[in-house]
Design an enzyme around this catalytic site. Structure first.
Site, short mmCIF file in Angstrom:
data_model
loop_
_atom_site.label_atom_id
_atom_site.label_comp_id
_atom_site.label_asym_id
_atom_site.label_seq_id
_atom_site.Cartn_x
_atom_site.Cartn_y
_atom_site.Cartn_z
N SER A 1 0.84 -1.20 0.00
CA SER A 1 0.00 0.00 0.00
C SER A 1 0.88 1.26 0.00
O SER A 1 1.67 1.45 -0.92
CB SER A 1 -0.95 -0.04 1.20
OG SER A 1 -2.02 0.85 1.02
N HIS B 1 -6.78 -6.52 1.30
CA HIS B 1 -5.71 -5.58 0.96
C HIS B 1 -4.41 -5.89 1.71
O HIS B 1 -3.34 -5.88 1.12
CB HIS B 1 -6.21 -4.16 1.28
CG HIS B 1 -5.27 -3.07 0.91
ND1 HIS B 1 -4.64 -2.99 -0.31
CD2 HIS B 1 -4.85 -1.96 1.63
CE1 HIS B 1 -3.89 -1.90 -0.35
NE2 HIS B 1 -3.98 -1.27 0.81
N ASP C 1 -0.39 -5.31 -3.31
CA ASP C 1 -1.74 -4.79 -3.50
C ASP C 1 -1.79 -3.26 -3.65
O ASP C 1 -2.58 -2.59 -2.98
CB ASP C 1 -2.66 -5.24 -2.36
CG ASP C 1 -4.11 -5.35 -2.82
OD1 ASP C 1 -4.36 -6.05 -3.83
OD2 ASP C 1 -5.01 -4.75 -2.20
#
Length: 295
Positions: free
Chosen positions: A123, A277, A147
């Site tokens: 992220s 996520h 992700d």
């Protein structure tokens, strides 16, 4: 489990047992710190040998989010607290975007892991890794993005609360009356995770104030930049790049993968079925096996 632990590594035996890891001894881990022009960066150095892998966490997380993966991987590693997170210093301007992050992280990596074989970023940590590879390519010999693409912030803005999962907590209350209140809130955002893993995560990501209330151990981003500019940085990377997608996550769309393939020759894409996520938390063993390929 005591929420007032004084040894941040006291939870590692429980973590290893929950993963089913049979470790004769736990790897040595120590807290390290590096000063830079705007404050200091803290991190966890795993093992006695020079780190082979560097890990950068996502927004509203900290270096301990990688505990499970690093325990399973079993190699010397450095897990960094991004600026404004964990034990790293906060910025007066509230700018925790990839640009100042990369400058600060580069100082820490040069000191503690200059010869690391791979930088793994999830992220916000993944976006920071993209910028780091563009401005300090000598520190990034290979990268794994977990992700995230430069379009993920755009995806996030269009998501429902449920789709955001624990990421949505960063936009919620900043202080709480009790520790258990935070645990309950986190569990509701991640009902698929075990109660023990959630509690460990909350212990590492909170602190008790002098007035007895509890608060998150991170600052809030108060400066928003155009993360789409990072597509150009991604295209500048000339080392192997892998992208790991959470199969149940909507932070990366199919068209984002195609754009990444257009920018990065030979992009290696993996999908972890059922993971959200935070792949390192939802499927640490599966992510570990992917990382072994890139060491």
């Amino acid at each position: 489990m005591d929420s007032h632990i004084t040894d941040e590594f006291a939870l590692l035996p429980e973590n290893a047992a929950e993963l089913g890891l049979e470790l004769p001894t736990l790897p040595p881990a120590q807290r390290v710190r590096t000063d830079h022009d705007d404050g200091h960066v803290s991190g966890i150095k795993w093992g006695d040998e020079p780190p082979r892998a560097v890990f950068l966490h996502g927004g509203a997380q900290n270096a301990h989010t990688w505990d499970s993966v690093i325990l399973a991987l079993g190699v010397p590693a450095l897990a960094v607290d991004l600026p404004g997170h964990g034990h790293s210093s906060w910025r007066d301007d509230g700018d925790y975007s990839p640009w100042p992050n990369a400058d600060a992280v580069a100082v820490a990596i040069r000191q503690w892991a200059p010869d690391a074989e791979v930088v793994v970023g999830m992220s916000l940590g993944g976006l920071t890794t993209i910028r780091l590879a563009a401005v300090a390519p000598e520190l990034v010999r290979r990268t794994v993005l977990v992700d995230v693409t430069p379009a993920s912030i755009q995806r996030h803005q269009a998501m429902t609360q449920e789709q955001r999962g624990t990421v949505a907590l960063a936009a919620g209350p900043a202080a709480f009356d009790t520790f258990d209140e935070i645990v309950a809130l986190t569990a509701a955002a991640a009902p698929h995770r075990s109660a023990s893993s959630i509690r460990r995560g909350v212990i590492h990501n909170t602190r008790q104030r002098d007035d007895g209330r509890w608060e998150w151990r991170y600052d809030r981003m108060r400066v928003l930049r155009d993360f789409a500019l990072l597509w150009d940085d991604l295209a500048r990377i000339d080392v192997p790049v892998a992208l790991v997608r959470g199969g149940a996550s909507v932070f990366v769309a199919d068209e984002d993968v195609e754009e990444a393939r257009r920018r990065v020759s030979g992009l290696d894409v993996h999908v972890v079925p059922g993971s959200g996520h935070s792949v390192q938390s939802d499927a640490p063993l599966e992510l570990t096996e992917i990382l072994r390929v890139h060491l």
